[in-house]
Design a protein around this motif. Sequence first.
Motif, short mmCIF file in Angstrom:
data_model
loop_
_atom_site.label_atom_id
_atom_site.label_comp_id
_atom_site.label_asym_id
_atom_site.label_seq_id
_atom_site.Cartn_x
_atom_site.Cartn_y
_atom_site.Cartn_z
N ALA A 1 0.57 -1.21 0.18
CA ALA A 1 0.08 0.21 -0.02
C ALA A 1 1.24 1.05 -0.20
N MET A 2 1.72 1.31 0.94
CA MET A 2 2.42 2.27 0.76
C MET A 2 3.72 2.31 -0.65
N THR A 3 3.87 1.75 -1.27
CA THR A 3 4.25 1.67 -2.66
C THR A 3 3.95 2.08 -3.47
N LEU A 4 2.34 1.98 -3.44
CA LEU A 4 1.94 2.44 -4.46
C LEU A 4 1.25 3.44 -4.40
N ILE A 5 1.37 4.21 -3.62
CA ILE A 5 1.21 5.63 -3.52
C ILE A 5 1.40 6.45 -4.78
N PRO A 6 2.93 6.71 -4.83
CA PRO A 6 3.31 7.21 -5.79
C PRO A 6 3.21 6.53 -6.96
#
Length: 319
Positions: A54-59
């Motif tokens: 989830a954190m990696t997919l934000i950008p």
Amino acid sequence: MESNKASCTCQMIEPNQRIIIMVTGILLVMNIIFSLRSLFLPFALFATGLVNIAMTLIPFFIVSLLVLAAFAQAYRVDVNFQSPPTDGWGEDSMHGQCLDSFGSCFLAVLQGFFGGPDGTSGRTDIMFGIIVAIVLLNVVIAIVSDSWEDSKAKASTAFWRSRVNWLAESGWMQVKESTLTKKKIGIFEWIDRLKWIPLNDNISWSKDEPYTLVTSRKQYEDPWYFFDHDVAQLISDAHALESSLYWIKKDSESDKNKMGVFKLYTHLAVAMLRWFMNNFLYLILIIIGTPTFGLLWPIEFRMLLVSVGMDYRISAEGA
């Protein structure tokens, strides 16, 4: 009439209330998943991977929204400044859904991102299929794969961190309970002292150390009074029905405690009954403690759950 009565029993819920109910349900499930990561390593891997992805997919989501907004604008330019084909813009095509407003056009492009374009009728559709349907989707697959591999390395750290936090919270709860009521302290202390007594053991009380130190039934039943802490703990952990029956028979053979046959069998029957009631109550507490999230579990059972996934390596000095 029956259908009207049935419809009257339904309660109408406002849209905001429905959203709140759905969000609370999702948060409850997430809380359960993140609570399980302190007990089992696979759950820690799943929870860590979920957060990491989830954190990696934000950008990626931000860039994807900007790309989709650019395509929505491109479709709007086509329908406003380009003559439609001879059969007109199809209602289900991207161009046909971009005739009204930019918002409806963006939703149509977003739907095409998830489901793919319905067809191609120009250069914009071809570019959309290449950039969005092929490039971006393969990028997200690569991002998820890399994040999952990275989560495997972090899962063990997250597992032990959540387990330590869980133990710390359990200790805090125990302190809070001790400050509430004395009745609650007595109940929980009694539950924590309850242990599962096996049917038999592989211990020889006449050959194995330090069990040879026990010479009487009193020392077997109350080792804390006769031995130091370490030896008493080993003797207490070795309690079993077979050992209890052994020491009752052994005690009956001594000259000081000589007892008749009837009294001997009475002591044996009482020992078996106590063993059965102890283990039966232990199982009842495990069953009752499950819906209370372990509040009524004996400490021995909680430690067994906490030790799941741990690899014990005992090395003796000088070995």
